[in-house]
Design a protein around this motif. Structure first.
Motif, PDB file in Angstrom:
ATOM      1  N   GLU A 220       0.853  -1.187   0.000  1.00 52.28           N
ATOM      2  CA  GLU A 220       0.000   0.000   0.000  1.00 52.28           C
ATOM      3  C   GLU A 220       0.892   1.241   0.000  1.00 52.28           C
ATOM      4  O   GLU A 220       1.642   1.457   0.956  1.00 52.28           O
ATOM      5  N   PRO A 221       0.942   2.022  -1.068  1.00 49.70           N
ATOM      6  CA  PRO A 221      -0.053   2.023  -2.146  1.00 49.70           C
ATOM      7  C   PRO A 221       0.443   1.413  -3.445  1.00 49.70           C
ATOM      8  O   PRO A 221      -0.241   1.496  -4.466  1.00 49.70           O
ATOM      9  N   GLY A 222       1.653   0.818  -3.473  1.00 50.77           N
ATOM     10  CA  GLY A 222       2.211   0.380  -4.743  1.00 50.77           C
ATOM     11  C   GLY A 222       2.706  -1.040  -4.766  1.00 50.77           C
ATOM     12  O   GLY A 222       2.002  -1.986  -4.416  1.00 50.77           O
ATOM     13  N   LEU A 223       3.969  -1.202  -5.172  1.00 50.46           N
ATOM     14  CA  LEU A 223       4.559  -2.519  -5.369  1.00 50.46           C
ATOM     15  C   LEU A 223       5.924  -2.573  -4.701  1.00 50.46           C
ATOM     16  O   LEU A 223       6.614  -1.560  -4.579  1.00 50.46           O
ATOM     17  N   CYS A 227      14.264  -8.759  -3.004  1.00 51.78           N
ATOM     18  CA  CYS A 227      15.477  -9.533  -3.251  1.00 51.78           C
ATOM     19  C   CYS A 227      15.867 -10.239  -1.952  1.00 51.78           C
ATOM     20  O   CYS A 227      15.141 -10.160  -0.959  1.00 51.78           O
ATOM     21  N   GLU A 228      17.009 -10.904  -1.958  1.00 52.24           N
ATOM     22  CA  GLU A 228      17.432 -11.660  -0.778  1.00 52.24           C
ATOM     23  C   GLU A 228      17.601 -10.750   0.437  1.00 52.24           C
ATOM     24  O   GLU A 228      17.086 -11.024   1.511  1.00 52.24           O
ATOM     25  N   ASN A 229      18.349  -9.647   0.254  1.00 51.27           N
ATOM     26  CA  ASN A 229      18.615  -8.737   1.366  1.00 51.27           C
ATOM     27  C   ASN A 229      18.255  -7.300   1.025  1.00 51.27           C
ATOM     28  O   ASN A 229      18.859  -6.357   1.551  1.00 51.27           O
ATOM     29  N   LEU A 230      17.290  -7.139   0.144  1.00 56.94           N
ATOM     30  CA  LEU A 230      16.926  -5.804  -0.329  1.00 56.94           C
ATOM     31  C   LEU A 230      15.476  -5.792  -0.769  1.00 56.94           C
ATOM     32  O   LEU A 230      15.005  -6.730  -1.420  1.00 56.94           O
ATOM     33  N   THR A 231      14.758  -4.737  -0.430  1.00 62.41           N
ATOM     34  CA  THR A 231      13.390  -4.534  -0.920  1.00 62.41           C
ATOM     35  C   THR A 231      13.276  -3.109  -1.438  1.00 62.41           C
ATOM     36  O   THR A 231      13.616  -2.151  -0.736  1.00 62.41           O
ATOM     37  N   LEU A 232      12.834  -2.983  -2.677  1.00 61.24           N
ATOM     38  CA  LEU A 232      12.654  -1.677  -3.303  1.00 61.24           C
ATOM     39  C   LEU A 232      11.178  -1.465  -3.597  1.00 61.24           C
ATOM     40  O   LEU A 232      10.518  -2.358  -4.149  1.00 61.24           O
ATOM     41  N   SER A 233      10.657  -0.318  -3.240  1.00 68.89           N
ATOM     42  CA  SER A 233       9.233  -0.036  -3.431  1.00 68.89           C
ATOM     43  C   SER A 233       9.028   1.064  -4.457  1.00 68.89           C
ATOM     44  O   SER A 233       9.843   1.986  -4.580  1.00 68.89           O
ATOM     45  N   GLY A 234       7.927   0.963  -5.185  1.00 67.90           N
ATOM     46  CA  GLY A 234       7.588   1.970  -6.172  1.00 67.90           C
ATOM     47  C   GLY A 234       6.130   1.883  -6.547  1.00 67.90           C
ATOM     48  O   GLY A 234       5.412   0.957  -6.142  1.00 67.90           O
ATOM     49  N   ASP A 235       5.678   2.841  -7.341  1.00 64.69           N
ATOM     50  CA  ASP A 235       4.297   2.853  -7.816  1.00 64.69           C
ATOM     51  C   ASP A 235       4.124   2.030  -9.083  1.00 64.69           C
ATOM     52  O   ASP A 235       3.009   1.683  -9.467  1.00 64.69           O
ATOM     53  N   MET A 236       5.252   1.729  -9.741  1.00 61.18           N
ATOM     54  CA  MET A 236       5.239   0.939 -10.975  1.00 61.18           C
ATOM     55  C   MET A 236       6.545   0.177 -11.056  1.00 61.18           C
ATOM     56  O   MET A 236       7.576   0.628 -10.543  1.00 61.18           O
ATOM     57  N   VAL A 237       6.508  -0.991 -11.682  1.00 60.19           N
ATOM     58  CA  VAL A 237       7.723  -1.775 -11.914  1.00 60.19           C
ATOM     59  C   VAL A 237       7.856  -2.015 -13.409  1.00 60.19           C
ATOM     60  O   VAL A 237       6.903  -2.446 -14.062  1.00 60.19           O
ATOM     61  N   LEU A 238       9.023  -1.702 -13.943  1.00 60.97           N
ATOM     62  CA  LEU A 238       9.307  -1.971 -15.348  1.00 60.97           C
ATOM     63  C   LEU A 238      10.288  -3.130 -15.433  1.00 60.97           C
ATOM     64  O   LEU A 238      11.378  -3.072 -14.862  1.00 60.97           O
TER      65      LEU A 238
END
Length: 377
Positions: A220-223, A227-238
């Motif tokens: 909430e509100p995106g995606l 990864c194993e030791n990393l999380t990246l959040s955004g409103d869109m994934v390309l």
């Protein structure tokens, strides 16, 4: 002569146009599964960078022009499902689910390639997009216009990923990039890759190397790209991890394949069936330097042979790499011609390249590089 072409983009429409010019009496039918033909796919990231520009500006020539002015029977919305090589007939269906079959004397397969999408959880979620076709471009522009996109995560750091990172930053959208590779653009010389990385940092683009993506999750509100030791959040994934040739139709027809499941063709673009040809991203090619079969779906895709700068035995120029903010796109044309002309480094070093103080120095950087290379041969 019935000439049937499967695929209505660059290779397919170029072949259709030339065939019609050379043989006006030839009966040419092009079967394109989408509604788009003859568009500038390479221009999509730059179009996306401008929210006010219509994506259809990239259409080089409309379907109606091919039909009315060139007399080509161009059938859009026609998807070929099978090729019967013994009956010399193609079978398929339309967007309206009507079936069709069409006999041919000669067939050209120009089915292109498709964006690769990992078979991992979450890659089918809304907002997880790819960029390969014009309709992909439409979808991305619509998503950006319809959602308050503040940040995009790009999976992959190849050409499309980097071009889209630039396009999105032009629109003031934050960008993070993640890739399994240990460094940016591993196919180019490391010091040049460092220049690219510095440019990414200069534009506040986050890049995370050596990271294997495990899944994509809805938050909430995106995606979130996990990864194993990393999380990246955004409103869109390309997703921009590469492409694969659309060769399944040829496989089922029993045609021979080349490198990376591309269609094997000879120097006349003929497949293992004498009545069938293949061209474009779905077909293999002969490398200009090695002479060996390779699959080069992009005009500027680097490969192993490009890692060498010259052959010590013969002095022949084998490849050139260049990274710059200005002038690189045009300056690289000279060594490209030299490669096709099988020139030696010494011959290239004697080239009389254009000189004018506002545009180029007396000693062009390429000639300086060539002279330095001669010292090492």
């Amino acid at each position: 002569m019935k000439f049937v072409i499967i695929g209505g983009d660059a290779a397919g429409m170029s072949a259709a146009s030339r065939a019609k010019r050379n043989r006006p009496d030839m009966e040419i039918t092009v079967l394109e599964k989408t509604v788009d033909v003859a568009y500038s796919a390479c221009g999509m990231p730059y179009n996306i960078a401008d929210p006010d520009r219509d994506i259809d500006d990239l259409v080089v020539r409309s379907a109606s022009v091919f039909r009315k002015k060139q007399g080509i029977n161009l059938l859009t919305g026609h998807c070929v499902d099978a090729v019967d090589v013994s009956a010399k007939t193609v079978f398929g269906s339309t967007l309206e689910n009507d079936s069709f079959e069409l006999p041919y004397d000669r067939l050209l397969i120009a089915t292109g390639a498709s964006a690769m999408v990992p078979d991992l959880p979450g890659f089918d979620l809304p907002g997880v997009l790819t960029l390969k076709s014009l309709n992909d471009g439409r979808t991305i522009k619509h998503f950006l216009a319809s959602n308050n996109v503040q940040k995009v995560v790009i999976v992959g750091m190849g050409y499309i990923g980097l071009e889209m990172a630039e396009a999105l930053r032009t629109r003031k959208i934050d960008v993070d990039m993640v890739d399994l590779m240990s460094r940016t653009l591993p196919w180019i010389e490391p010091s040049m890759a460092e220049v690219v990385e510095e440019e990414l940092s200069l534009h506040d683009i986050g890049f995370y190397l050596g990271q294997e993506v495990k899944r994509i999750e809805k938050n909430e509100p995106g995606l979130s790209v996990v990864c194993e030791n990393l999380t990246l959040s955004g409103d869109m994934v390309l997703v921009a991890i590469g492409i694969r040739p659309n060769s399944q139709l040829a496989v089922e027809a029993g045609l021979d394949l080349g490198p990376q499941y591309s269609l094997a063709v000879d120097r006349m673009m003929q497949t293992s069936d004498p009545n069938i040809y293949a061209a474009g991203d779905c077909a293999d090619a002969f490398h200009i330097v090695t002479g060996r079969k390779t699959w080069i779906p992009l005009a500027l895709r680097a490969n192993g042979a490009g890692w060498a700068v010259a052959d010590k035995a013969s002095g022949r120029l084998l490849g050139v790499q260049m990274v710059a903010k200005e002038g690189a796109a045009h300056r690289i044309d000279a060594p490209a011609v030299a490669l096709h002309g099988h020139m030696t480094v010494e011959q290239f070093s004697q080239s009389d390249l254009a000189y004018a103080p506002p545009f180029g120095p007396v000693w062009d950087p390429l000639l300086i590089a060539a002279n330095q290379l001669i010292k090492q041969l």
